[in-house]
Design an enzyme around this catalytic site. Structure first.
Site, PDB file in Angstrom:
ATOM      1  N   SER A 162      33.078  37.415  37.609  1.00  0.00           N
ATOM      2  CA  SER A 162      32.317  38.156  36.988  1.00  0.00           C
ATOM      3  C   SER A 162      31.195  37.844  35.769  1.00  0.00           C
ATOM      4  CB  SER A 162      31.763  39.802  36.860  1.00  0.00           C
ATOM      5  OG  SER A 162      32.846  40.219  37.639  1.00  0.00           O
TER       6      SER A 162
ATOM      7  N   HIS B 263      27.724  39.242  41.811  1.00  0.00           N
ATOM      8  CA  HIS B 263      28.837  38.685  42.940  1.00  0.00           C
ATOM      9  C   HIS B 263      27.679  38.133  44.219  1.00  0.00           C
ATOM     10  CE1 HIS B 263      32.733  38.606  41.266  1.00  0.00           C
ATOM     11  NE2 HIS B 263      31.862  39.452  40.682  1.00  0.00           N
TER      12      HIS B 263
ATOM     13  N   TYR C  41      39.156  46.813  45.530  1.00  0.00           N
ATOM     14  CA  TYR C  41      38.619  47.652  45.147  1.00  0.00           C
ATOM     15  C   TYR C  41      36.970  47.758  46.058  1.00  0.00           C
ATOM     16  CZ  TYR C  41      35.342  45.574  41.514  1.00  0.00           C
ATOM     17  OH  TYR C  41      34.438  44.868  41.738  1.00  0.00           O
ATOM     18  N   GLU C  42      37.073  47.445  46.562  1.00  0.00           N
ATOM     19  CA  GLU C  42      35.296  47.147  47.978  1.00  0.00           C
ATOM     20  C   GLU C  42      35.465  47.946  49.431  1.00  0.00           C
ATOM     21  OE1 GLU C  42      32.588  43.809  47.834  1.00  0.00           O
ATOM     22  OE2 GLU C  42      34.532  43.010  46.529  1.00  0.00           O
TER      23      GLU C  42
ATOM     24  N   ALA D 200      36.824  37.630  34.739  1.00  0.00           N
ATOM     25  CA  ALA D 200      36.615  38.735  33.874  1.00  0.00           C
ATOM     26  C   ALA D 200      37.545  39.428  33.512  1.00  0.00           C
ATOM     27  CB  ALA D 200      34.671  39.714  34.347  1.00  0.00           C
TER      28      ALA D 200
ATOM     29  N   MET E  12      41.145  43.083  37.815  1.00  0.00           N
ATOM     30  CA  MET E  12      40.707  43.833  39.286  1.00  0.00           C
ATOM     31  C   MET E  12      41.138  42.915  40.396  1.00  0.00           C
ATOM     32  SD  MET E  12      38.311  46.682  38.402  1.00  0.00           S
ATOM     33  CE  MET E  12      37.868  47.735  37.073  1.00  0.00           C
ATOM     34  N   SER E  13      40.903  41.336  40.138  1.00  0.00           N
ATOM     35  CA  SER E  13      41.267  40.639  41.310  1.00  0.00           C
ATOM     36  C   SER E  13      42.520  39.623  41.220  1.00  0.00           C
ATOM     37  CB  SER E  13      39.584  40.021  40.606  1.00  0.00           C
ATOM     38  OG  SER E  13      39.788  38.748  39.685  1.00  0.00           O
TER      39      SER E  13
ATOM     40  N   ASN F  16      35.747  42.322  27.403  1.00  0.00           N
ATOM     41  CA  ASN F  16      35.774  43.797  26.707  1.00  0.00           C
ATOM     42  C   ASN F  16      37.074  44.428  26.102  1.00  0.00           C
ATOM     43  OD1 ASN F  16      35.947  44.186  29.443  1.00  0.00           O
ATOM     44  ND2 ASN F  16      37.180  45.674  28.583  1.00  0.00           N
TER      45      ASN F  16
ATOM     46  N   HIS G  66      30.301  48.027  33.330  1.00  0.00           N
ATOM     47  CA  HIS G  66      29.777  46.900  34.462  1.00  0.00           C
ATOM     48  C   HIS G  66      28.980  45.659  33.535  1.00  0.00           C
ATOM     49  CE1 HIS G  66      30.528  44.286  37.603  1.00  0.00           C
ATOM     50  NE2 HIS G  66      29.737  44.032  38.012  1.00  0.00           N
TER      51      HIS G  66
HETATM   52  N1  HPA Z   1      39.695  46.362  33.175  1.00  0.00           N
HETATM   53  C1  HPA Z   1      39.314  45.933  34.334  1.00  0.00           C
HETATM   54  N2  HPA Z   1      38.620  44.752  34.948  1.00  0.00           N
HETATM   55  C2  HPA Z   1      37.957  44.241  33.402  1.00  0.00           C
HETATM   56  C3  HPA Z   1      38.033  45.572  32.564  1.00  0.00           C
HETATM   57  C4  HPA Z   1      39.005  45.939  32.015  1.00  0.00           C
HETATM   58  O1  HPA Z   1      37.924  45.945  30.705  1.00  0.00           O
HETATM   59  N3  HPA Z   1      36.896  43.823  31.817  1.00  0.00           N
HETATM   60  C5  HPA Z   1      36.648  43.341  33.240  1.00  0.00           C
HETATM   61  N4  HPA Z   1      37.359  43.349  33.685  1.00  0.00           N
END
Ligand code: HPA
Length: 277
Positions: free
Chosen positions: A30, A61, A85-86, A113, A211-212, A235, A247
């Site tokens: 991302s 993406h 998650y898709e 990310a 998540m990847s 973040n 996001h």
């Molecule tokens: N949590 C999970 N996945 C993420 C985050 C997060 O805070 N930031 C970017 N991808």
């Protein structure tokens, strides 16, 4: 068509489309997809044009392979990846990696990310992934009865190649870029974590969460690729600062960290070439 023939057909298409497939590929997470804008002689191929590949459904993406030159380095890029998650299966999301391996890719740089779990990190930091914790609830080798014992009961004690980790660390030092180094935990998503979950991941030894990445890393290790992983901290994990997560913020911070990422790649790639010999 069985899985193996389908993967061979997709690898043939990748080769015939690009002429040559570079031996090094990079999965752009991302916000980092625009890294390819810095490449010359670019050519693209959408995932959907390869047999057995599904499109990416996530904003930010693109869902295509890009081949081009970054400085002197010929690279294959994945602009956007597929996520658990898709609603795709683990086996579906690692198919691009299986296809790239069959097409001759030997080194895989995986980016993402991620949220900071380590409270000393800051948004915009890059984290070299030293190891991972898989809390996604599955992995891409589940159900692969076609694989040998050795491939299924895969050793992951050095999933992130030590020589590539050293190369990244040295490269960062050589350009005076401060980078973090830590453990990445992946969960299924798509929801962000609760503050209690972030505290739990910290207690488990994680520094960043996302998540990847882990499915691709497992598959690349099974296929004997050399793997490097880099998280862009976009973040602070939930509850660390009290800010809410979005996001858009994630993609925006990653896009801003992209220049540092590009400088790091530029300094590290010559050493990556040496590790492949
Ligand atoms: N949590 C999970 N996945 C993420 C985050 C997060 O805070 N930031 C970017 N991808």
């Amino acid at each position: 068509m069985d899985l193996s023939s389908e993967l061979d057909a997709a690898a043939d298409k990748l080769r015939s489309h690009f002429g040559t497939v570079p031996d090094r590929a990079i999965v752009l997470g991302s916000g980092l997809g625009d890294f390819v804008e810095l490449w010359t002689d670019r050519e693209t191929l959408p995932y959907s044009s390869l047999p057995g590949l599904v499109p990416s459904t996530v904003t930010g993406h693109k869902g295509q392979f890009v081949r081009g030159k970054f400085g002197d380095h010929l690279l294959l890029g994945m602009q956007g990846r597929l996520h658990f998650y898709e609603g795709y299966s683990m086996q579906q999301i690692v198919r691009p990696v299986e296809i790239m391996a069959r097409a001759g890719v030997k080194q895989l740089i995986v980016t993402n990310a991620a949220g900071a779990v380590n409270a000393a990190y800051q948004p915009g930091d890059l984290m070299l992934i030293s190891d991972h914790i898989n809390l996604m609830g599955s992995n891409p080798l589940v159900g692969r009865s076609d694989l040998s014992y050795q491939e299924k009961f895969l050793d992951l004690s050095a999933a992130y190649h030590p020589a590539l980790r050293t190369a990244l660390r040295d490269a960062a030092r050589s350009i005076a870029l401060t980078v973090q180094e830590g453990v990445y935990v992946a969960v299924s998503g798509p929801v962000y974590e609760t503050p209690a979950e972030i505290r739990m991941y910290r207690a488990l030894g994680a520094d960043a969460c996302g998540m990847s990445t882990i499915p691709e890393v497992i598959t690349a290790n099974r296929l004997r690729m050399q793997v490097a992983g880099i998280s862009c901290i976009t973040n602070m994990g939930a509850g660390i600062t009290g800010d809410l997560l979005s996001h858009d913020e994630v993609t925006d911070i990653a896009a801003r960290a992209m220049q540092n990422f590009a400088s790091l790649m530029s300094a590290a790639l010559p050493q990556f070439s040496r590790a492949m010999l």
